[in-house]
Design a protein around this motif. Structure first.
Motif, mmCIF file in Angstrom:
data_model
loop_
_atom_site.group_PDB
_atom_site.id
_atom_site.type_symbol
_atom_site.label_atom_id
_atom_site.label_comp_id
_atom_site.label_asym_id
_atom_site.label_seq_id
_atom_site.Cartn_x
_atom_site.Cartn_y
_atom_site.Cartn_z
ATOM 1 N N GLY A 184 24.259 54.341 47.607
ATOM 2 C CA GLY A 184 24.092 53.580 46.365
ATOM 3 C C GLY A 184 25.190 53.067 46.049
ATOM 4 N N LEU A 185 26.379 53.717 45.878
ATOM 5 C CA LEU A 185 27.633 53.210 45.472
ATOM 6 C C LEU A 185 28.094 52.296 46.345
ATOM 7 C CD1 LEU A 185 30.734 55.088 44.150
ATOM 8 C CD2 LEU A 185 30.908 53.560 45.974
ATOM 9 N N LYS A 186 27.885 52.528 47.765
ATOM 10 C CA LYS A 186 28.492 51.318 48.722
ATOM 11 C C LYS A 186 27.664 50.159 48.677
ATOM 12 C CE LYS A 186 30.110 49.754 52.754
ATOM 13 N NZ LYS A 186 31.234 49.363 52.826
ATOM 14 N N ALA A 187 26.347 50.417 48.623
ATOM 15 C CA ALA A 187 25.349 49.071 48.558
ATOM 16 C C ALA A 187 25.910 48.205 47.099
ATOM 17 C CB ALA A 187 24.002 49.579 48.355
ATOM 18 N N ALA A 188 26.204 48.882 46.071
ATOM 19 C CA ALA A 188 26.551 48.093 44.742
ATOM 20 C C ALA A 188 27.681 47.401 45.010
ATOM 21 C CB ALA A 188 26.547 49.248 43.478
ATOM 22 N N ILE A 221 30.782 45.194 41.331
ATOM 23 C CA ILE A 221 31.917 45.490 40.323
ATOM 24 C C ILE A 221 33.287 44.273 40.988
ATOM 25 C CG2 ILE A 221 31.438 47.724 39.857
ATOM 26 C CD1 ILE A 221 33.880 48.525 42.043
ATOM 27 N N GLY A 222 32.620 43.170 41.517
ATOM 28 C CA GLY A 222 33.768 42.466 42.078
ATOM 29 C C GLY A 222 34.499 42.863 43.289
ATOM 30 N N LYS A 223 35.713 42.639 43.398
ATOM 31 C CA LYS A 223 36.586 43.068 44.490
ATOM 32 C C LYS A 223 37.186 44.423 44.450
ATOM 33 C CE LYS A 223 40.623 40.905 44.904
ATOM 34 N NZ LYS A 223 41.683 41.709 45.053
ATOM 35 N N ALA A 224 37.060 45.223 45.365
ATOM 36 C CA ALA A 224 37.609 46.724 45.290
ATOM 37 C C ALA A 224 39.039 46.585 45.211
ATOM 38 C CB ALA A 224 36.979 47.291 46.593
ATOM 39 N N GLU A 225 39.607 47.743 44.364
ATOM 40 C CA GLU A 225 40.992 47.751 44.294
ATOM 41 C C GLU A 225 41.448 48.992 44.447
ATOM 42 O OE1 GLU A 225 41.299 44.073 41.076
ATOM 43 O OE2 GLU A 225 41.365 46.189 40.255
ATOM 44 N N LEU A 226 40.956 50.138 43.829
ATOM 45 C CA LEU A 226 41.284 51.618 43.551
ATOM 46 C C LEU A 226 40.301 52.460 43.908
ATOM 47 C CD1 LEU A 226 43.769 53.537 43.248
ATOM 48 C CD2 LEU A 226 43.434 53.002 40.874
#
Lengths: 333, 333, 333, 333
Positions: free
Chosen positions: C129-133, C139-144
Motif C-alpha cells: 500500500g505504501l509503494k502504491a501510494a 507524496i511527490g518525489k521520494a527523498e529519504l
C-alpha cells in the motif's frame, strides 16, 4: 485597556487572574474574596488591589468583573454588577435554581450589559476545531453526537451535598457542549444514573455515573456519558457522526512518550484534570470576552446559554428519578 | 531575583524575553541589539531598558546575560560576559569554528562563571520523559538510537550560505540530543548527504538531506536523519531500542481532532515549527538556568556540551565529503 | 490448474503448502524433504504424495516447484528445476555466495523458465500500500527512506554461524524492500554493526545490531536498521519522506484492545513474528506467482532481484568491517 | 470428524462453508437451499453434495447442521433439526417474534441437543480480548459500557421492511455483546431512534439511527449507539469503564499505512464490512461449536442467549415508540 475586578480568589480565580494579566488588552485592578488573606495574596501576585466586592462594583474605573465566587452568589452578583454598569464574565453554573437563573436573566436584560457564562470548553482548541470542521460541512449533516466526560476522581461527599447534583454541577458542561456543537436545543432529555462509584454519593441523594440521551426536532440524537471517576485521568472526548463522516476530538496526553515492552505498548495518560487540559481554553475564553466587550463583537456564550444548560440539568435530574423523558420546552417557557 | 541582560532582540530573543519575564525568580533589566529600534521595542514590552551591549556587561547590577545574537558573535560575547563576572546562557551553536569554540572554552574556564548552551530540546517534556524512562531502566540497556528531525521548509539560500552548513546549523541540535540520550560521546561519525530538496542548496556547497551514523565504544549505535523539508510540519521524533524494549517520543500535534470520511481517517499535523513545539522547553530551559545560577545546581547543558556537538558537526561535515567515518577523538583532543 | 512440487517440509514449507492448497488455481502434488517423515506428514495433510526431489523434478506432470529447503541447496535446485522445465518460486536468499548466485542466474537465463525469489514482504498489504501510494505520486518525489526491521529474539548461535551473517540472512529482506520501494539500486552501501545484544554472536563473527546507509545516483538516501532483539515483538516499519509528504507503514498489532489505568494507556504489541505478520503476504505472493506463470504476467520479483539483494548484503558485510562505503557496481559487474 | 449439513447457500452460508471446510475436525457433507443452483455451486466448491433440507435432516450420517437460511425459517429448522438429533449452529436472530423464539426454546429443551446462536462478534479477537481483560480484573469492577456499531451503508428499503426493524436486525448483535461483556441481563431498556439517514426508512416504519440505554440491578449502565450509515466504513467499537480503568476495543483498519501531507495525517479506514472485519471471528466461532459438540464443552452462546437478545430488541422497539423505559423481566417471564 479593560480594567477588571475579580470576585473570588480561589483556585479557578487564580487561573482567570493569570489570563487577565497575560492579555495585552486587560488589566487586573482589584480582587475581592470572603477570605481577605486569599484576596490579598492573589491581588499582590498580579499587582492589583484587594478590595471589598461592594467597592469594586461601585468603582467607575472598573469596566468588567469576573465572577468566580461560590455558585449560590452568582445570580446576585451578576445582577448587581450589570446594574452597576459592568460587563460580566461569570463562572458556570448561573445558579443551582433554574427559576432563580431565569429571574436573573430577566433582570439583566434591561441593563443591556454583556454577560458571558464561563463554559470554557467551547474554547478548547480540539472541541473548537471539531465544531469548525462540522460548520464547514466536512462531514455533511450532523446526525449523532456523543460526549464522554469523566473526572479523574469523585469530589468529597460534603461537596456533593451542596453541588446541586451531578447534572447541574458536572454534566452542565456537557449540556453546553451539546448546545455548542448541535447549534440548537434538544426537545427531550432522558437520563439514567447510579451511584456505583461511591454508595455514599447515592446516600447523599446524588449519582456518580450517568447517561443522558437528547433528541432534537430534526431527528438528531445526542448522548452524554459522565462518571465521577476515571482513574487514568480526565477523559474528555467528543465525537459526532454525520452524513459524510465522523469527527472526533480525542484526549490530550501528558506527553507523547510511548514505551513498548513485553507488557505491551504504553503511552501517556490523558492530562490529569481541568487546569492542565483547559489551560489554553481559559486564556482563549478571556480573550474572546475582551474582544466582545471592547470591540462590540457578539458574546460567544450568553447568559441564555447558561440558563439553557441549567434547564437541561433540571430536566435530566427529573428524568433520572422517573425514568421518563422530560420535554425541555416546559422548563424554558 | 536574577537580574538579566538580553543581548539580541530578534525572534528567538523575544521568546527568551517572555521566559525571563514569566519566571518569578528573574527580571529582564536591559536589552541590546545592533538594531536599536528592535532593542527598544523588546525592552519596552517587558518594562526593561534598551542599552548598549557594553553598558550591560559593565553594569554590576546585571547578574546574567542571555546571548541571542548572531552566531559569529557568540564566542566573543561569552568571553566578555564571563570576564565581566556574568553567568551566561548562550544560544547554540557556540561558534561555527570548532577551533574558536575550543579557545572560548579555554578562556572561560579560569573565570569559573557558569556558561550554559541553549540546547532547548533537552527540556522538551517528551524528550526529557524519554530520557527519564531510559535512565530509570524501563527498557534495560540502550542499544540503538534513532533521531528524526525534519524542518517544515528550507531556509533561503542566502541563509544557507552563512549558516555553516546543515550539520553545524541544524543537525547540531540532534548531535546534542544524541549526547543527552546516550550520556556519552560517539567514537566515530559517518555522514551522507545530498541536496535533493533544492539544488540551489547544493550549489551553495551545502546539503539539505542527510543521514549520520554514530558508533559508541560499548557497541551502541545511533542514527540521525535530517531533512530541510517536511511539508506536513516540524517532524521531531526520537526512539531508542534497549535490551528490554523501545522508547519513542512522538510528534506533538496541532489538535486531537480526527476526521473519518470516505477518503480515510485524518488527524492533525505536527505542530508547525520550533516556536510552537518547543514553547514549553524554552520556559523550562530558562528555569533550569535560573536554578543552576541561583542555587548553585549543576548546569544541565555546559559549554563543553556545546563544543562536543560542534565537533560532531565538524566530523559529519568532513565525512559527508569523503564518505569515510571520522574519529571524534581527533577533533576534541 | 498449476501442479506443484514442494521441495522442503520444514516450518516455512508448511506455510507455503497452505497457500498452495488454498489457491483455486494450484494443487500441491508432491512434497520432498531429507527428513522423509516430515515430507510424509506435510504431504498427507494436503492430500499430496511424498516423493524424492529427483522424482518430482523428473515428473512431467509437475508444472512448478517451490523451493523451501536449506539455503545451501537453493542455487543447485533452481538450476535443476529450470533445466527440467519447471517454473520456480525459491525462498530467499538465492545463495550465501554472491558468485554462486550470479552463476545460477547465468545458467537459468537460457532456459527461459520463470524464477521468482520469495521476498514475501513485497506482498504485505501495508508495504504494498505504501509503494502504491508512492507510485501514485501521493507524496511527490521520494527523498529519504527508512526501514526498521527488528526480530523479537536472536536465533541460536549455532544458527548464526551457518547463516551467512545478519546482512545476508536478515537484512537481505530489507535490501529487497529498499529496491522495491526505491525502484532502483543504490550506488554505495555503508554499514556499521555491533554485537551488543549477545556477545556470543560477536564471537561467532557476526553482528546483531546494524545500520546501513544507501545512497542513490539521483541524491536519494535510504537507511536500514536491524536488531536481532525487540522484546516487544516483530518490529517491521517502513517510512519514506517525499517532496510532498511522508508515508509510513506501521506495525500490525495483535489486537486493537487498549487499556487505560493509573499506569498509562496500553495497547497490544506488534504481531509476534513473521508467520503471524506475513500470513497474508505469503498467500498473496503465491497468487502472484501463479498468475505470472499461468497467465504469462511479469514476475513481481525476479532472480535478478535476489542477486541484487545478495550483492547489497555482500557490500554491507564488507563495509561493516572497514567502515568505508562500498560501491555496489563492482559487485554486480 | 463432525459431518455437517449446511442449510442455506447465500453469502453468509459461503463464509460458514469455508470455516467448516477449513477446520480439521469437521467436514461439509451437504448443502441445501431453495435456490438449487446456489446449493449446487456451493456444494461443488467444497466437495459436498447438494441435497434437500429434508434429506439432510433425515440423514443419520449428518451430525450437525448450520442454519443460514432466511430468518423466518430459523425457529422451524432449529426444532426439526434438534428433533432429528442434530447439533445446531443457527445464524442470528432466532426469530423476529419473541413469542415464537420462546416457544422454540421450550420445544428444543427436551431434546437435549446443543443449539448455538451465531453471535459471531463474541469471537472477534478484539472483543474477546476486552472481555478476557475485564474478567481478569484488569480494570476492576465494571461500571459503564459503551458500544458503537455503525454499518457502512443502509440496506435497501425493501430489506428494511422485512427485517423486523433496526433493533431486531442490527442492534441485536449489540444486545448480545452487552450481555457477553456484562455477564448479566439488564433490568430496563430505554430507546430513542430516528430516520435521519433516510426518510424512506422512517416511512417504512423503522429507524436508522438509535441510542439505547440499559440499566442493571447492581447500578451498572450500558449505552448502545447504532447508525445504518458511516461512510468511512464499518465502525465497531466497544469500551467499558471500570473502577480501575478503561478498556477499549477499537476498529481494525484496512492497512497500517499513514500519509502525512499538507492536508493532515491520514490513515486507513476501518475494514469495510462484516465479512472483512469478522472473518477470523467466523472461523473461531465454528471451532468453538465443534469443540462444544465433539468434546462436550459448554456452548459459548446458547439459544437462551438468542432469546434474551431478541427480548431486548423487543423492549427497545417498544421503548422507542413510547419514550418510556421497558422492564426486560416482563418479556422473559
Amino acid at each position: 485597556m479593560l480594567k477588571v475586578g475579580l470576585l473570588g480568589a480561589g483556585r479557578i480565580a487564580g487561573v482567570h487572574a493569570v489570563a487577565i494579566s497575560g492579555h495585552s488588552g486587560s488589566r487586573l485592578q482589584a480582587v475581592s474574596d470572603i477570605n481577605a488573606d486569599a484576596a490579598a495574596r492573589l491581588a499582590a501576585a498580579h499587582g492589583a488591589e484587594a478590595r471589598a466586592t461592594e467597592a469594586i462594583l461601585a468603582d467607575p474605573q472598573i469596566d468588567a468583573v469576573l465572577i468566580a465566587t461560590s455558585t449560590d452568589t452568582h445570580s446576585d452578583l451578576i445582577e448587581r454588577a450589570t446594574a452597576a454598569g459592568k460587563a460580566v464574565l461569570c463562572e458556570k453554573p448561573v445558579d443551582l435554581s433554574l427559576e432563580r437563573a431565569r429571574a436573573c436573566m430577566a433582570r439583566v436584560a434591561p441593563t443591556g450589559k454583556p454577560v458571558m457564562i464561563g463554559f470554557n470548553r467551547r474554547f478548547d482548541p480540539n472541541f473548537a476545531g471539531l465544531k469548525a470542521a462540522l460548520t464547514a460541512g466536512e462531514i455533511g449533516k450532523a446526525e449523532l453526537l456523543s460526549i464522554t466526560s469523566f473526572d479523574p476522581a469523585p469530589p468529597p461527599v460534603a461537596y456533593v451535598k451542596v453541588s446541586g447534583g451531578l447534572f447541574r454541577d458536572m454534566m452542565i458542561h456537557d449540556f453546553d457542549m451539546a448546545n455548542f456543537i448541535m447549534g440548537d436545543l434538544p426537545v427531550t432529555v432522558s437520563a439514567v444514573g447510579s451511584s456505583i462509584v461511591d454508595p455514599a454519593i447515592g446516600a447523599a441523594g446524588d449519582v456518580d455515573t450517568a447517561v443522558v440521551t437528547l433528541t432534537y426536532a430534526d431527528g438528531r440524537i445526542a448522548v452524554i456519558k459522565n462518571s465521577r471517576r476515571a482513574v487514568y485521568g480526565y477523559d474528555q472526548r467528543v465525537e459526532i457522526l454525520g452524513s459524510e463522516g465522523l469527527l472526533q476530538a480525542q484526549n490530550m496526553l501528558e506527553t507523547t512518550v510511548v514505551k513498548s515492552t513485553k507488557a505491551g505498548v504504553t503511552g501517556a495518560k490523558p492530562m490529569h484534570f481541568f487546569l492542565e487540559r483547559y489551560m489554553t481554553a481559559y486564556r482563549t475564553e478571556w480573550a474572546a470576552f475582551v474582544a466582545a466587550v471592547t470591540e462590540g463583537a457578539d458574546l460567544p456564550v450568553t447568559l441564555a446559554d447558561g440558563v439553557a444548560a441549567l434547564a437541561m440539568a433540571e430536566a435530566a435530574t427529573r428524568s433520572a428519578k422517573t425514568g421518563a423523558p422530560v420535554a425541555l420546552a416546559g422548563l424554558l417557557a
